[in-house]
Design an enzyme around this catalytic site. Structure first.
Site, PDB file in Angstrom:
ATOM      1  NE  ARG A 177     -39.250  59.970 -43.363  1.00 12.07           N
ATOM      2  CZ  ARG A 177     -39.295  58.648 -43.554  1.00 12.07           C
ATOM      3  NH1 ARG A 177     -39.005  57.813 -42.566  1.00 12.07           N
ATOM      4  NH2 ARG A 177     -39.600  58.153 -44.745  1.00 12.07           N
ATOM      5  CB  CYS A 201     -35.343  50.797 -41.665  1.00 12.65           C
ATOM      6  SG  CYS A 201     -36.888  50.514 -40.773  1.00 12.65           S
ATOM      7  CG  ASN A 220     -32.549  55.568 -47.649  1.00 17.11           C
ATOM      8  OD1 ASN A 220     -33.477  54.810 -47.830  1.00 17.11           O
ATOM      9  ND2 ASN A 220     -32.432  56.303 -46.554  1.00 17.11           N
TER      10      ASN A 220
END
Length: 313
Positions: free
Chosen positions: A24, A249, A258
């Protein structure tokens, strides 16, 4: 395959639950759309590697995140896996879509800062929380587990350093409205270990229990593992990570990748902390996905172990 020597450190948790966000949070940041069948296989491979919580997709309007426009098609392809499959729901409509497919774990995405709330949700912090309140209430009524993401907990690209009491306030509102757990996001990767300890201590002092908290670090300045270690020392046992280090993001340009799940597993294995993850299978999965994306994985562990495999062939 090379593995680290196990040397346990005192006062660390014996087991950590990895909240895998690659499918995701990772894929939503891709410039091109990944085919639904590739996403589904990615999630199946992650489950086969031993990950037990895999964030599958987001039921956000395709206008805002077109890379995840296939949520209705993707979720049924993975729903039978024996793992937890949380999905992001930005509003009541998103929750309706998720519930209609049988989702049992959802997440809302709040901000600790006004600038990011405006950029991400086109609302103030309090307006966004007001929007989430009935979403969380209905989800709980339906027996659904709710995670509250809180972005910009440590720094904001427009506002700079974020005061700890400001973060604590929003955390308490999210818990009071019914969220089962919170994920503290270092969205632009500026946190350092002392800052992490300071925020966790401040939350405890305001009656927020450590077992309701997870951490979500970005590695912009190479601090993600150090910050994770500080959180582990505090007793945190839920750590967000992204297979292969995918993601960032889309609404914060300075937010780079990440924390890579493989890098996290390598460190935890060396500390003698159980994750249930097969590192070899996980590395193979991320190398496979990197091939589908047409670029090398940013994970140092994936690169090191993949290079090791290449030399053996």
């Amino acid at each position: 395959m090379t593995l680290p020597m196990v040397v346990p450190a005192p006062h660390l948790p014996p087991r950590v639950r990895i909240h895998e966000v690659g499918a995701r949070d990772g894929l939503q940041n891709e410039k091109s759309t990944v085919p639904t069948e590739v996403k589904a296989e990615f999630i199946h491979r992650l489950a086969d590697a031993g990950l037990t919580t895999i964030e599958a997709t987001s039921f956000v309007h395709p206008k805002w995140v077109p890379q995840l426009a296939d949520a209705e098609d993707l979720f049924p392809r993975v729903a039978d896996l024996p793992v937890s499959l949380p999905v992001l729901v930005p509003n009541a409509r998103g929750l309706d879509r998720a519930l209609s497919l049988g989702a049992t774990r959802v997440a809302v995405f709040a901000s600790a800062t006004e600038s990011f709330a405006k950029a991400n949700l086109n609302r103030t912090v309090d307006e966004a929380l007001t929007m989430f309140d009935p979403v969380v209430e209905r989800a709980k009524t339906e027996g659904v587990h709710v995670r509250g993401y809180l972005s910009m907990c440590f720094g904001d690209p427009w506002e700079g350093a974020v005061p700890v009491p400001q973060v604590v306030r929003v955390c308490k509102v999210l818990l009071d409205m019914g969220c089962d757990e919170l994920s503290l996001g270092d969205t632009i990767g500026v946190a350092t270990p002392g800052h992490v300890r300071n925020l966790l201590t401040a939350l405890n002092e305001q009656s927020v229990p450590t077992d309701s908290l997870g951490v979500h670090f970005h590695d912009t300045y190479g601090q993600a593992l150090a910050n994770t270690y500080a959180a582990l020392q505090h007793g945190v046992t839920t750590v967000d990570a992204s297979a292969g280090g995918l993601g960032g993001c889309p609404f914060a340009r300075s937010a780079t990748g990440n924390l890579a799940t493989e890098d996290l597993v390598w460190m935890l294995r060396g500390l003698g902390i159980d994750t249930g993850v097969d590192l070899g299978r996980l590395v193979a999965t991320s190398a496979w996905m990197a091939g589908r994306l047409g670029r090398p994985s940013p994970s140092r562990t994936v690169r090191a172990l993949s290079h090791e495999d290449d030399k053996e062939q």
